[in-house]
Scaffold this motif. Structure first.
Motif, PDB file in Angstrom:
ATOM      1  N   TYR B  94       0.729  -1.180   0.026  1.00  0.00           N
ATOM      2  CA  TYR B  94      -0.073   0.056   0.109  1.00  0.00           C
ATOM      3  C   TYR B  94       0.790   1.273  -0.022  1.00  0.00           C
ATOM      4  O   TYR B  94       0.623   2.028  -0.699  1.00  0.00           O
ATOM      5  CB  TYR B  94      -0.783   0.114   1.221  1.00  0.00           C
ATOM      6  N   ASP B 106      -4.580  11.678   3.314  1.00  0.00           N
ATOM      7  CA  ASP B 106      -5.776  12.203   2.658  1.00  0.00           C
ATOM      8  C   ASP B 106      -7.131  11.200   2.691  1.00  0.00           C
ATOM      9  O   ASP B 106      -8.148  11.371   2.700  1.00  0.00           O
ATOM     10  CB  ASP B 106      -5.451  12.579   1.447  1.00  0.00           C
ATOM     11  N   GLU B 107      -6.699   9.742   2.438  1.00  0.00           N
ATOM     12  CA  GLU B 107      -7.914   8.790   2.462  1.00  0.00           C
ATOM     13  C   GLU B 107      -8.085   8.096   3.793  1.00  0.00           C
ATOM     14  O   GLU B 107      -8.771   7.184   3.885  1.00  0.00           O
ATOM     15  CB  GLU B 107      -7.744   8.166   1.219  1.00  0.00           C
ATOM     16  N   LEU B 110     -11.652   7.520   4.931  1.00  0.00           N
ATOM     17  CA  LEU B 110     -12.567   6.878   4.434  1.00  0.00           C
ATOM     18  C   LEU B 110     -12.921   5.453   5.103  1.00  0.00           C
ATOM     19  O   LEU B 110     -12.026   4.738   5.338  1.00  0.00           O
ATOM     20  CB  LEU B 110     -12.119   6.503   2.885  1.00  0.00           C
ATOM     21  N   PRO B 111     -14.156   5.122   5.080  1.00  0.00           N
ATOM     22  CA  PRO B 111     -14.316   3.764   6.018  1.00  0.00           C
ATOM     23  C   PRO B 111     -13.592   2.612   5.195  1.00  0.00           C
ATOM     24  O   PRO B 111     -13.142   1.897   6.126  1.00  0.00           O
ATOM     25  CB  PRO B 111     -15.991   3.508   5.663  1.00  0.00           C
ATOM     26  N   TRP B 114     -10.058   3.321   6.819  1.00  0.00           N
ATOM     27  CA  TRP B 114      -9.626   3.335   8.366  1.00  0.00           C
ATOM     28  C   TRP B 114      -9.922   1.951   9.021  1.00  0.00           C
ATOM     29  O   TRP B 114      -9.369   1.375  10.019  1.00  0.00           O
ATOM     30  CB  TRP B 114     -10.187   4.286   9.159  1.00  0.00           C
ATOM     31  N   THR B 115     -10.966   1.179   8.422  1.00  0.00           N
ATOM     32  CA  THR B 115     -10.941  -0.442   9.149  1.00  0.00           C
ATOM     33  C   THR B 115      -9.730  -1.196   8.921  1.00  0.00           C
ATOM     34  O   THR B 115      -9.615  -1.965   9.645  1.00  0.00           O
ATOM     35  CB  THR B 115     -12.222  -0.920   8.058  1.00  0.00           C
ATOM     36  N   LEU B 155     -13.010  -6.576  11.584  1.00  0.00           N
ATOM     37  CA  LEU B 155     -12.727  -5.350  10.608  1.00  0.00           C
ATOM     38  C   LEU B 155     -12.279  -5.678   9.412  1.00  0.00           C
ATOM     39  O   LEU B 155     -12.411  -4.853   8.471  1.00  0.00           O
ATOM     40  CB  LEU B 155     -11.833  -4.441  11.718  1.00  0.00           C
ATOM     41  N   ALA B 158     -14.986  -6.132   7.172  1.00  0.00           N
ATOM     42  CA  ALA B 158     -15.362  -4.850   6.844  1.00  0.00           C
ATOM     43  C   ALA B 158     -14.708  -4.004   5.936  1.00  0.00           C
ATOM     44  O   ALA B 158     -15.232  -3.525   5.076  1.00  0.00           O
ATOM     45  CB  ALA B 158     -15.761  -4.142   8.242  1.00  0.00           C
ATOM     46  N   LEU B 161     -15.254  -5.605   2.643  1.00  0.00           N
ATOM     47  CA  LEU B 161     -16.740  -5.256   1.868  1.00  0.00           C
ATOM     48  C   LEU B 161     -16.880  -3.978   1.480  1.00  0.00           C
ATOM     49  O   LEU B 161     -17.627  -3.415   0.510  1.00  0.00           O
ATOM     50  CB  LEU B 161     -17.622  -5.688   3.237  1.00  0.00           C
ATOM     51  N   LEU B 162     -16.450  -3.047   2.291  1.00  0.00           N
ATOM     52  CA  LEU B 162     -16.457  -1.673   2.191  1.00  0.00           C
ATOM     53  C   LEU B 162     -15.518  -1.168   0.919  1.00  0.00           C
ATOM     54  O   LEU B 162     -15.754  -0.099   0.265  1.00  0.00           O
ATOM     55  CB  LEU B 162     -15.834  -0.947   3.515  1.00  0.00           C
ATOM     56  N   LEU B 163     -14.591  -1.987   0.386  1.00  0.00           N
ATOM     57  CA  LEU B 163     -13.824  -1.610  -0.730  1.00  0.00           C
ATOM     58  C   LEU B 163     -14.178  -2.122  -1.938  1.00  0.00           C
ATOM     59  O   LEU B 163     -14.387  -1.559  -3.043  1.00  0.00           O
ATOM     60  CB  LEU B 163     -12.281  -2.154  -0.678  1.00  0.00           C
TER      61      LEU B 163
END
Ligand code: HEM
Lengths: 110, 199
Positions: B94, B106-107, B110-111, B114-115, B155, B158, B161-163
């Motif tokens: 990353y 900057d990001e 974003l959910p 940070w998860t 987490l 999550a 899932l969020l991505l």
């Protein structure tokens, strides 16, 4: 089961908020209704279009019946964008799973 | 495992655990993969190792110890540490992909991001105390620390899932654990009623 502890509740609440904060649209499931592939514009033109957006292209590919682009904008944000293969219109843009742009009238579910 | 000296067995295990990383790095060095292409396999390998580390506990509670499960249990800590190592590799990829601290900051809010960070932070403590001496020092407290892995796992799912907004792959990784937990709960509850009936 023991009694429920406050950190656990805070944790669950934060997670719940995170899951609700974003729109639920699997990016693998975006549909562009683009018709037969022989009418599609070549990828080279897609690259030009991305360049004209001021983005730095990382990767361009066909996803379902859409052109999909991974790129960075001028602010350095990582974007995942879908373009119509015939019109090369920018249809929808995600940033880390969150929708940040949608063309007027476009329905990603088809 | 009894056929090989402990140290040899452990070396072979870690060699096997390193294979996915070697393949990923080869792709990167060879130019076939972009850093961003490796985010998925490194993250997924970490999640899979977490699942493998979390399975033998409930399975032994459900079926009782046997040779296979005992062997699995004996390498559980290695699997957990490997899961953490792959999470670190994921983070390294990353960082390479993002290039600047500013872009990462900057990001951060974003959910989907940070998860991931929180999942990694929750893995630090359980991973840091996973050597024999720490286990002896901490006694019962050690188990409590290892429970952080559950939160980290939730987490991580999550984060995925969020991505991705595709529930299927995340659900598939949850399924074996969910089944093992249900089985354990069922075994424990039937055992309790049986004991009550015969008491
Ligand atoms: C250090 C904090 C972390 C950051 C900044 C981070 C960031 C990311 C990013 C940017 C992606 C790529 C999404 C894409 O393909 O567009 C990703 C994917 C993924 N991450 Fe993480 N991550 C972190 C920690 C973790 C941890 C600890 C785990 C698991 C234990 C994990 C599991 C995954 C998985 C399974 C994916 C694949 C999702 C997908 O693309 O389908 N991540 N992560």
């Amino acid at each position: 089961m023991k009694t429920i502890r406050p950190p656990l509740v805070a944790f669950a609440a934060a997670l719940g908020c995170a899951l609700m904060a974003s729109p639920a649209q699997a990016d693998g499931e975006v549909t562009c209704n683009s018709g037969p592939k022989d009418k599609w514009k070549p990828m080279a033109e897609l690259r030009k279009k991305v360049w004209a957006e001021g983005w730095q292209l990382e990767k361009a590919l066909v996803q379902g019946d859409c052109y999909e682009v991974y790129a960075r904008n001028e602010a350095g944000q990582v974007l995942e964008a879908f373009f119509h293969p015939v019109t090369l219109k920018k249809l929808i843009v995600y940033r880390r799973g969150q929708e940040i742009f949608r063309a007027k009238g476009f329905d990603p579910a088809g | 495992m009894t056929l090989l000296p402990r140290a040899t067995a452990k070396a072979i295990l870690w060699l096997l655990l390193a294979v996915p990383a070697a393949l990923m790095l080869r792709g990167l060095v060879g130019g076939e993969a972009l850093p961003m292409d490796l985010l998925h396999p490194s993250g997924e390998t970490s999640v899979r190792l977490m699942v493998l580390a979390m399975l033998p506990g409930p399975l032994i509670d459900a079926f009782g110890p046997n040779r296979f499960l005992r062997g699995w249990l004996s390498i559980r800590r290695n699997l957990g540490v490997a899961a953490f190592a792959y999470a670190l590799l994921h983070l390294a990829i990353y960082v390479i992909d993002m290039r600047t601290i500013a872009a990462m900051l900057d990001e951060l809010g974003l959910p989907g991001i940070w998860t991931g960070w929180l999942a990694l932070f929750l893995m630090i403590l359980p991973a840091a105390v996973s050597f024999d001496r720490a286990m002896r020092w901490l006694g019962r407290g050690w188990k409590r620390i290892q429970r952080l892995v559950y939160a980290a796992f939730v987490l991580a799912l999550a984060h995925w899932l969020l991505l991705d907004w595709n529930w299927k792959p995340a659900a598939i990784h949850l399924l074996p654990l969910a089944m093992a937990w249900l089985l354990r709960a069922w075994r424990v509850s039937t055992k309790v009623t049986r004991e009550r009936t015969f008491a």
